[in-house]
Design a protein around this motif. Structure first.
Motif, PDB file in Angstrom:
ATOM      1  N   ILE A   1       5.292  -5.839  -9.753  1.00 31.36           N
ATOM      2  CA  ILE A   1       5.057  -4.507 -10.313  1.00 31.36           C
ATOM      3  C   ILE A   1       4.533  -3.550  -9.248  1.00 31.36           C
ATOM      4  O   ILE A   1       4.867  -2.364  -9.249  1.00 31.36           O
ATOM      5  N   GLN A   2       3.744  -4.055  -8.308  1.00 27.16           N
ATOM      6  CA  GLN A   2       3.314  -3.212  -7.197  1.00 27.16           C
ATOM      7  C   GLN A   2       4.515  -2.675  -6.420  1.00 27.16           C
ATOM      8  O   GLN A   2       4.562  -1.488  -6.068  1.00 27.16           O
ATOM      9  N   GLN A   3       5.474  -3.529  -6.166  1.00 25.62           N
ATOM     10  CA  GLN A   3       6.664  -3.094  -5.438  1.00 25.62           C
ATOM     11  C   GLN A   3       7.451  -2.069  -6.243  1.00 25.62           C
ATOM     12  O   GLN A   3       7.952  -1.087  -5.676  1.00 25.62           O
ATOM     13  N   ALA A   4       7.556  -2.289  -7.556  1.00 24.57           N
ATOM     14  CA  ALA A   4       8.252  -1.311  -8.400  1.00 24.57           C
ATOM     15  C   ALA A   4       7.515   0.025  -8.395  1.00 24.57           C
ATOM     16  O   ALA A   4       8.140   1.100  -8.355  1.00 24.57           O
TER      17      ALA A   4
ATOM     18  N   TYR B   1       1.353   3.960  -9.631  1.00 21.32           N
ATOM     19  CA  TYR B   1       0.065   4.245  -9.008  1.00 21.32           C
ATOM     20  C   TYR B   1      -0.023   3.447  -7.719  1.00 21.32           C
ATOM     21  O   TYR B   1       0.450   2.307  -7.655  1.00 21.32           O
ATOM     22  N   SER B   2      -0.622   4.026  -6.702  1.00 22.93           N
ATOM     23  CA  SER B   2      -0.614   3.404  -5.378  1.00 22.93           C
ATOM     24  C   SER B   2      -1.588   2.245  -5.231  1.00 22.93           C
ATOM     25  O   SER B   2      -1.425   1.412  -4.341  1.00 22.93           O
ATOM     26  N   ASP B   3      -2.605   2.173  -6.097  1.00 24.72           N
ATOM     27  CA  ASP B   3      -3.624   1.127  -5.942  1.00 24.72           C
ATOM     28  C   ASP B   3      -3.883   0.388  -7.257  1.00 24.72           C
ATOM     29  O   ASP B   3      -4.992   0.406  -7.777  1.00 24.72           O
ATOM     30  N   PRO B   4      -2.872  -0.283  -7.793  1.00 25.04           N
ATOM     31  CA  PRO B   4      -3.070  -0.989  -9.066  1.00 25.04           C
ATOM     32  C   PRO B   4      -4.011  -2.173  -8.906  1.00 25.04           C
ATOM     33  O   PRO B   4      -3.961  -2.878  -7.904  1.00 25.04           O
TER      34      PRO B   4
ATOM     35  N   ILE C   1      10.964  -6.499 -14.793  1.00 21.69           N
ATOM     36  CA  ILE C   1      11.082  -5.703 -13.566  1.00 21.69           C
ATOM     37  C   ILE C   1      11.975  -6.429 -12.549  1.00 21.69           C
ATOM     38  O   ILE C   1      12.816  -5.807 -11.875  1.00 21.69           O
ATOM     39  N   LYS C   2      11.800  -7.744 -12.428  1.00 23.37           N
ATOM     40  CA  LYS C   2      12.645  -8.520 -11.508  1.00 23.37           C
ATOM     41  C   LYS C   2      14.113  -8.388 -11.891  1.00 23.37           C
ATOM     42  O   LYS C   2      14.991  -8.251 -11.022  1.00 23.37           O
TER      43      LYS C   2
ATOM     44  N   ALA D   1       9.104   3.585  -7.151  1.00 21.58           N
ATOM     45  CA  ALA D   1       9.081   4.765  -8.015  1.00 21.58           C
ATOM     46  C   ALA D   1       8.368   5.939  -7.348  1.00 21.58           C
ATOM     47  O   ALA D   1       8.824   7.086  -7.428  1.00 21.58           O
ATOM     48  N   LEU D   2       7.245   5.657  -6.691  1.00 25.19           N
ATOM     49  CA  LEU D   2       6.528   6.722  -5.981  1.00 25.19           C
ATOM     50  C   LEU D   2       7.387   7.277  -4.851  1.00 25.19           C
ATOM     51  O   LEU D   2       7.457   8.504  -4.651  1.00 25.19           O
TER      52      LEU D   2
END
Length: 259
Positions: free
Chosen positions: A61-64, A51-54, A236-237, A68-69
């Motif tokens: 996780i934002q970078q992941a 999602y673009s605006d977590p 994720i890292k 993905a997007l």
């Protein structure tokens, strides 16, 4: 019986829930990572819907999510990737974690129906208000056997925690601190006091502790106050630098569990 409910009836503590982002590092890695987590010994798996605006996720996780997007990941594609997983031997409980807007766009009933079809057991939607869930969506979730997992934090009042316990099934996601994911590491004395305060409420549902869990030490400490823990950013890292997703994923799970 829902797989999440069955797990906590059978196993009371040391449950490890691993989060990863669908379509990360590469768009078709979702099923590979899921299978490797199960084979490595994860007790639950939480798949993030990019999602673009977590609002609750930190930088990792934002970078992941963004990767993905950019890879082309969508909710529709995620369901396509998960189709047939239960027939292929995936038995671990699966949750989808994300934000409510993509679910609303998909259609709540259509979304829950697809979850049932592919074998998803529960949802974690941090920005879904409990009152909205109760009034508008609980009947739909119940119809398709999908559990909605609520979050509590150190700032959540006792009355609200008890209300969440009343309307919950499966487990309660116990956020360890008022920060975003990956922002802190380790567990402080203040956090342990919060865990004990909630334990003293004698809630019906088990709790899993998330935010700040990254290794065997923090996993064991969290599990001493709850039914287990959730790891996201640290995993994720690892994925972001891995050259062997299958082997590294299995090794990560075993490291956290101390095996």
């Amino acid at each position: 019986m829902n797989r999440i409910t069955a797990l906590f009836l059978e196993k009371k503590t040391q449950n490890l829930n691993i989060y990863f982002t669908a379509g990360f590092p590469k768009i078709n890695d979702t099923k590979l990572v899921l299978k490797s987590l199960q084979e490595g010994g994860a007790d639950l798996v939480e798949i993030g819907m990019p999602y673009s605006d977590p609002v609750a996720d930190g930088e990792t996780i934002q970078q992941a999510n963004q990767v993905a997007l950019d890879n082309g990941m969508t909710v529709k594609l995620l369901f396509e990737q998960l189709a047939g997983i239960r027939e292929e031997g995936i038995t671990v409980p699966i949750l989808l974690m994300g934000y409510v807007n993509p679910v609303l766009q998909f259609g709540v009933e259509a979304f829950c129906q697809k979850c049932q079809e592919v074998g998803v057991d529960g949802l974690i939607l941090p920005d879904m208000p409990a009152s909205v869930y109760e009034e508008e969506y609980k009947a739909i979730f119940d119809k398709y056997g999908i559990l909605n997992i609520f979050l509590i934090t150190p700032q959540t009042s006792e009355s609200r925690i008890r209300h969440i316990d009343e309307i919950s099934h499966g487990f309660i996601y116990m956020v360890s601190s008022a920060s975003t994911t990956g922002a802190k590491s380790g567990i402080s004395d203040v956090q342990e006091e919060y865990f004990e305060r909630v334990n003293a409420m004698n809630l019906t549902n088990p709790r899993l502790i998330g935010f700040g869990i990254s290794d065997n030490e923090t996993f064991k400490k969290a599990s001493s106050h709850s039914a287990g823990a959730i790891i996201g950013s640290a995993f994720i890292k690892m994925l972001s630098t891995s050259t062997d997703l299958d082997g590294d994923t299995k090794a990560f799970v075993k490291m956290v569990k101390g095996q």
